[in-house]
Design a protein around this motif. Structure first.
Motif, PDB file in Angstrom:
ATOM      1  N   LEU A  37     -10.011  -4.502   3.860  1.00 49.76           N
ATOM      2  CA  LEU A  37     -10.442  -3.159   4.248  1.00 49.76           C
ATOM      3  C   LEU A  37      -9.340  -2.124   4.048  1.00 49.76           C
ATOM      4  O   LEU A  37      -9.625  -0.934   3.875  1.00 49.76           O
ATOM      5  N   ARG A  38      -8.085  -2.560   4.067  1.00 49.87           N
ATOM      6  CA  ARG A  38      -6.967  -1.617   3.889  1.00 49.87           C
ATOM      7  C   ARG A  38      -7.036  -0.882   2.547  1.00 49.87           C
ATOM      8  O   ARG A  38      -6.527   0.235   2.411  1.00 49.87           O
ATOM      9  N   TRP A  39      -7.714  -1.473   1.561  1.00 53.30           N
ATOM     10  CA  TRP A  39      -7.723  -0.894   0.223  1.00 53.30           C
ATOM     11  C   TRP A  39      -8.945  -0.025  -0.052  1.00 53.30           C
ATOM     12  O   TRP A  39      -9.023   0.615  -1.103  1.00 53.30           O
ATOM     13  N   ARG A  40      -9.899   0.018   0.864  1.00 50.37           N
ATOM     14  CA  ARG A  40     -11.188   0.618   0.522  1.00 50.37           C
ATOM     15  C   ARG A  40     -11.128   2.122   0.310  1.00 50.37           C
ATOM     16  O   ARG A  40     -12.016   2.684  -0.340  1.00 50.37           O
ATOM     17  N   SER A  41     -10.111   2.813   0.809  1.00 48.43           N
ATOM     18  CA  SER A  41     -10.040   4.262   0.618  1.00 48.43           C
ATOM     19  C   SER A  41      -9.693   4.635  -0.819  1.00 48.43           C
ATOM     20  O   SER A  41     -10.030   5.724  -1.282  1.00 48.43           O
ATOM     21  N   ARG A  42      -9.040   3.718  -1.552  1.00 47.39           N
ATOM     22  CA  ARG A  42      -8.628   4.033  -2.931  1.00 47.39           C
ATOM     23  C   ARG A  42      -9.195   3.083  -3.970  1.00 47.39           C
ATOM     24  O   ARG A  42      -9.207   3.414  -5.162  1.00 47.39           O
ATOM     25  N   PHE A  43      -9.635   1.910  -3.560  1.00 47.56           N
ATOM     26  CA  PHE A  43     -10.049   0.883  -4.503  1.00 47.56           C
ATOM     27  C   PHE A  43     -11.507   0.485  -4.291  1.00 47.56           C
ATOM     28  O   PHE A  43     -12.045   0.610  -3.198  1.00 47.56           O
ATOM     29  N   VAL A  44     -12.105  -0.025  -5.365  1.00 42.74           N
ATOM     30  CA  VAL A  44     -13.421  -0.640  -5.287  1.00 42.74           C
ATOM     31  C   VAL A  44     -13.277  -2.073  -5.799  1.00 42.74           C
ATOM     32  O   VAL A  44     -12.589  -2.326  -6.790  1.00 42.74           O
ATOM     33  N   GLU A 100     -14.060 -16.919   0.092  1.00 43.33           N
ATOM     34  CA  GLU A 100     -13.892 -15.914  -0.963  1.00 43.33           C
ATOM     35  C   GLU A 100     -12.568 -15.193  -0.736  1.00 43.33           C
ATOM     36  O   GLU A 100     -12.502 -14.185  -0.031  1.00 43.33           O
ATOM     37  N   ILE A 101     -11.499 -15.720  -1.346  1.00 45.49           N
ATOM     38  CA  ILE A 101     -10.162 -15.201  -1.061  1.00 45.49           C
ATOM     39  C   ILE A 101      -9.441 -14.651  -2.295  1.00 45.49           C
ATOM     40  O   ILE A 101      -8.349 -14.102  -2.164  1.00 45.49           O
ATOM     41  N   ASP A 102     -10.029 -14.782  -3.472  1.00 48.43           N
ATOM     42  CA  ASP A 102      -9.442 -14.260  -4.707  1.00 48.43           C
ATOM     43  C   ASP A 102     -10.273 -13.061  -5.151  1.00 48.43           C
ATOM     44  O   ASP A 102     -11.500 -13.160  -5.248  1.00 48.43           O
ATOM     45  N   HIS A 103      -9.600 -11.929  -5.457  1.00 53.36           N
ATOM     46  CA  HIS A 103     -10.327 -10.689  -5.652  1.00 53.36           C
ATOM     47  C   HIS A 103      -9.732  -9.864  -6.790  1.00 53.36           C
ATOM     48  O   HIS A 103      -8.544  -9.988  -7.114  1.00 53.36           O
ATOM     49  N   ILE A 104     -10.574  -8.971  -7.363  1.00 51.49           N
ATOM     50  CA  ILE A 104     -10.151  -7.975  -8.343  1.00 51.49           C
ATOM     51  C   ILE A 104     -10.606  -6.610  -7.837  1.00 51.49           C
ATOM     52  O   ILE A 104     -11.799  -6.401  -7.586  1.00 51.49           O
ATOM     53  N   LEU A 105      -9.649  -5.672  -7.678  1.00 48.89           N
ATOM     54  CA  LEU A 105      -9.926  -4.329  -7.178  1.00 48.89           C
ATOM     55  C   LEU A 105      -9.492  -3.301  -8.221  1.00 48.89           C
ATOM     56  O   LEU A 105      -8.493  -3.513  -8.927  1.00 48.89           O
ATOM     57  N   LEU A 106     -10.226  -2.181  -8.287  1.00 44.85           N
ATOM     58  CA  LEU A 106      -9.940  -1.131  -9.255  1.00 44.85           C
ATOM     59  C   LEU A 106      -9.780   0.218  -8.552  1.00 44.85           C
ATOM     60  O   LEU A 106     -10.442   0.476  -7.554  1.00 44.85           O
ATOM     61  N   SER A 107      -8.936   1.076  -9.126  1.00 45.77           N
ATOM     62  CA  SER A 107      -8.742   2.425  -8.583  1.00 45.77           C
ATOM     63  C   SER A 107      -8.379   3.373  -9.724  1.00 45.77           C
ATOM     64  O   SER A 107      -7.668   2.984 -10.670  1.00 45.77           O
ATOM     65  N   PRO A 108      -8.857   4.632  -9.654  1.00 45.45           N
ATOM     66  CA  PRO A 108      -9.900   5.126  -8.746  1.00 45.45           C
ATOM     67  C   PRO A 108     -11.275   4.707  -9.243  1.00 45.45           C
ATOM     68  O   PRO A 108     -11.478   4.501 -10.443  1.00 45.45           O
ATOM     69  N   ALA A 109     -12.212   4.622  -8.352  1.00 45.91           N
ATOM     70  CA  ALA A 109     -13.543   4.126  -8.709  1.00 45.91           C
ATOM     71  C   ALA A 109     -14.185   4.951  -9.814  1.00 45.91           C
ATOM     72  O   ALA A 109     -14.878   4.410 -10.687  1.00 45.91           O
ATOM     73  N   ALA A 110     -13.954   6.264  -9.809  1.00 48.92           N
ATOM     74  CA  ALA A 110     -14.607   7.150 -10.774  1.00 48.92           C
ATOM     75  C   ALA A 110     -14.140   6.912 -12.210  1.00 48.92           C
ATOM     76  O   ALA A 110     -14.825   7.299 -13.157  1.00 48.92           O
ATOM     77  N   ARG A 111     -12.982   6.284 -12.391  1.00 49.13           N
ATOM     78  CA  ARG A 111     -12.456   6.051 -13.738  1.00 49.13           C
ATOM     79  C   ARG A 111     -12.939   4.752 -14.354  1.00 49.13           C
ATOM     80  O   ARG A 111     -12.712   4.509 -15.549  1.00 49.13           O
ATOM     81  N   TRP A 112     -13.561   3.898 -13.553  1.00 49.18           N
ATOM     82  CA  TRP A 112     -13.897   2.560 -14.041  1.00 49.18           C
ATOM     83  C   TRP A 112     -15.401   2.326 -14.087  1.00 49.18           C
ATOM     84  O   TRP A 112     -16.125   2.702 -13.172  1.00 49.18           O
ATOM     85  N   ALA A 172       0.829  -1.208   0.000  1.00 47.62           N
ATOM     86  CA  ALA A 172       0.000   0.000   0.000  1.00 47.62           C
ATOM     87  C   ALA A 172       0.866   1.261   0.000  1.00 47.62           C
ATOM     88  O   ALA A 172       0.522   2.253  -0.656  1.00 47.62           O
ATOM     89  N   ALA A 173       1.984   1.229   0.707  1.00 51.50           N
ATOM     90  CA  ALA A 173       2.867   2.394   0.750  1.00 51.50           C
ATOM     91  C   ALA A 173       3.404   2.728  -0.642  1.00 51.50           C
ATOM     92  O   ALA A 173       3.585   3.899  -0.981  1.00 51.50           O
ATOM     93  N   VAL A 174       3.641   1.714  -1.447  1.00 48.35           N
ATOM     94  CA  VAL A 174       4.110   1.940  -2.811  1.00 48.35           C
ATOM     95  C   VAL A 174       2.963   2.403  -3.702  1.00 48.35           C
ATOM     96  O   VAL A 174       3.088   3.365  -4.464  1.00 48.35           O
ATOM     97  N   LEU A 175       1.821   1.736  -3.620  1.00 47.55           N
ATOM     98  CA  LEU A 175       0.698   2.078  -4.497  1.00 47.55           C
ATOM     99  C   LEU A 175       0.121   3.450  -4.175  1.00 47.55           C
ATOM    100  O   LEU A 175      -0.487   4.080  -5.044  1.00 47.55           O
ATOM    101  N   ASP A 176       0.307   3.924  -2.960  1.00 50.30           N
ATOM    102  CA  ASP A 176      -0.160   5.269  -2.610  1.00 50.30           C
ATOM    103  C   ASP A 176       0.570   6.356  -3.393  1.00 50.30           C
ATOM    104  O   ASP A 176       0.121   7.500  -3.440  1.00 50.30           O
ATOM    105  N   THR A 177       1.694   6.007  -4.008  1.00 51.86           N
ATOM    106  CA  THR A 177       2.451   6.974  -4.795  1.00 51.86           C
ATOM    107  C   THR A 177       2.131   6.879  -6.289  1.00 51.86           C
ATOM    108  O   THR A 177       2.653   7.664  -7.079  1.00 51.86           O
ATOM    109  N   VAL A 178       1.294   5.934  -6.685  1.00 52.93           N
ATOM    110  CA  VAL A 178       0.978   5.710  -8.105  1.00 52.93           C
ATOM    111  C   VAL A 178      -0.199   6.579  -8.520  1.00 52.93           C
ATOM    112  O   VAL A 178      -1.245   6.566  -7.866  1.00 52.93           O
ATOM    113  N   SER A 179      -0.047   7.313  -9.607  1.00 48.66           N
ATOM    114  CA  SER A 179      -1.126   8.180 -10.079  1.00 48.66           C
ATOM    115  C   SER A 179      -1.935   7.566 -11.216  1.00 48.66           C
ATOM    116  O   SER A 179      -3.006   8.065 -11.554  1.00 48.66           O
ATOM    117  N   LEU A 180      -1.447   6.492 -11.813  1.00 54.06           N
ATOM    118  CA  LEU A 180      -2.171   5.834 -12.902  1.00 54.06           C
ATOM    119  C   LEU A 180      -3.405   5.111 -12.375  1.00 54.06           C
ATOM    120  O   LEU A 180      -3.445   4.713 -11.209  1.00 54.06           O
TER     121      LEU A 180
END
Length: 268
Positions: free
Chosen positions: A203-210, A230-242, A177-185
């Motif tokens: 839950l750690r990802w919910r502030s930036r990902f859906v 349910e342990i395999d997941h697909i998350l997207l960020s930012p929500a408004a772009r997808w 998360a510390a690395v991905l917090d610096t990604v703007s793409l």
């Protein structure tokens, strides 16, 4: 196309009206193109099916059936003796017509054990990001994907620590998360999280990902023969772009001990 309007004079009958306009620049751009792609995550158990046979031809057929443009694979062997010393990412990429990328966790039986990405689109800046060790060493496999419109997306494949105590797993989550917090793409984060919705791992990802929502009547991804987790997941960020917020879980009781997750999404 640029259009510039400056001072000019316009006659009206015998009168001359002087007009003084500020310079105005109008930029005309084509409408941005949207990219619609199919993404999938699948823990392939190094090609070893539930009949305990390693059969990469069968694994390739299962991946092909997903119809995905971008696939995150976990538990992948590269030149490991137990799986016939094949370079599994390269073999799967060749058979499926997809570009492969590999991130190794650790050396094993003459080769490497880790994870892979397969992509219909060019992969750039491929980076296996070393995470804090859990019960086994781990990386997150990161790459930029060049989509048909020319847009770039950061894709991240994960396989977090598997034990019930989530302390080591959460250390890995925090480091990534510390690395991905610096990604703007725009980002696609997917893989075997080894944890369920509502856990602090997710839950750690919910502030930036859906998260792509699985069918309420069929959300479980492990095991393939008796799904209860349910342990395999697909998350997207930012929500408004997808667009496209749902996924399906694929039933296959033979190819692996996990079920694949597939979603079709559009980057606006």
């Amino acid at each position: 196309m640029l259009m510039r309007f400056s001072q000019f004079r316009r006659p009206v009958g015998r009168a001359v009206v002087g007009l003084s306009l500020l310079a105005v620049v109008v930029a005309v751009h084509p409408a941005p193109q949207a990219d619609t792609i199919t993404v999938a995550t699948y823990n392939i158990r190094h090609g070893r099916g539930m009949d305990e046979r390693v059969d990469l031809t069968r694994t390739a057929a299962a991946i092909r059936a997903l119809g995905a443009d971008l696939v995150a694979l976990q538990e992948v062997d590269r030149r490991v003796q137990r799986s016939g010393s094949e370079d599994q990412p390269a073999v799967l990429g060749e058979r499926l017509g997809l570009q492969p990328a590999f991130g190794g966790f650790f050396p094993y039986q003459g080769g490497e054990y880790g994870m892979a990405l397969l992509s219909r689109f060019p992969l750039e800046r491929i980076t296996p990001l070393r995470l804090p060790d859990g019960n086994e060493p781990r990386v997150a496999l990161m790459a930029q994907v060049l989509l048909p419109s020319g847009a770039r997306v950061q894709v991240v494949n994960v396989h977090f620590d598997w034990v019930r105590d989530d302390s080591l797993r959460y250390r890995q989550v925090e480091a990534l998360a510390a690395v991905l917090d610096t990604v703007s793409l725009p980002m696609i984060l997917m893989g075997d999280f080894n944890d369920v919705p509502g856990s602090r791992t997710l839950l750690r990802w919910r502030s930036r990902f859906v998260a792509l929502a699985k069918p309420a009547e069929d959300p479980f991804t492990f095991s393939s023969t008796a799904p209860t987790k349910e342990i395999d997941h697909i998350l997207l960020s930012p929500a408004a772009r997808w667009e496209g917020r749902t996924a399906r879980v694929v039933t296959d009781t033979l190819t692996s001990d996990h079920r694949a997750v597939v979603g079709r999404v559009t980057l606006r």
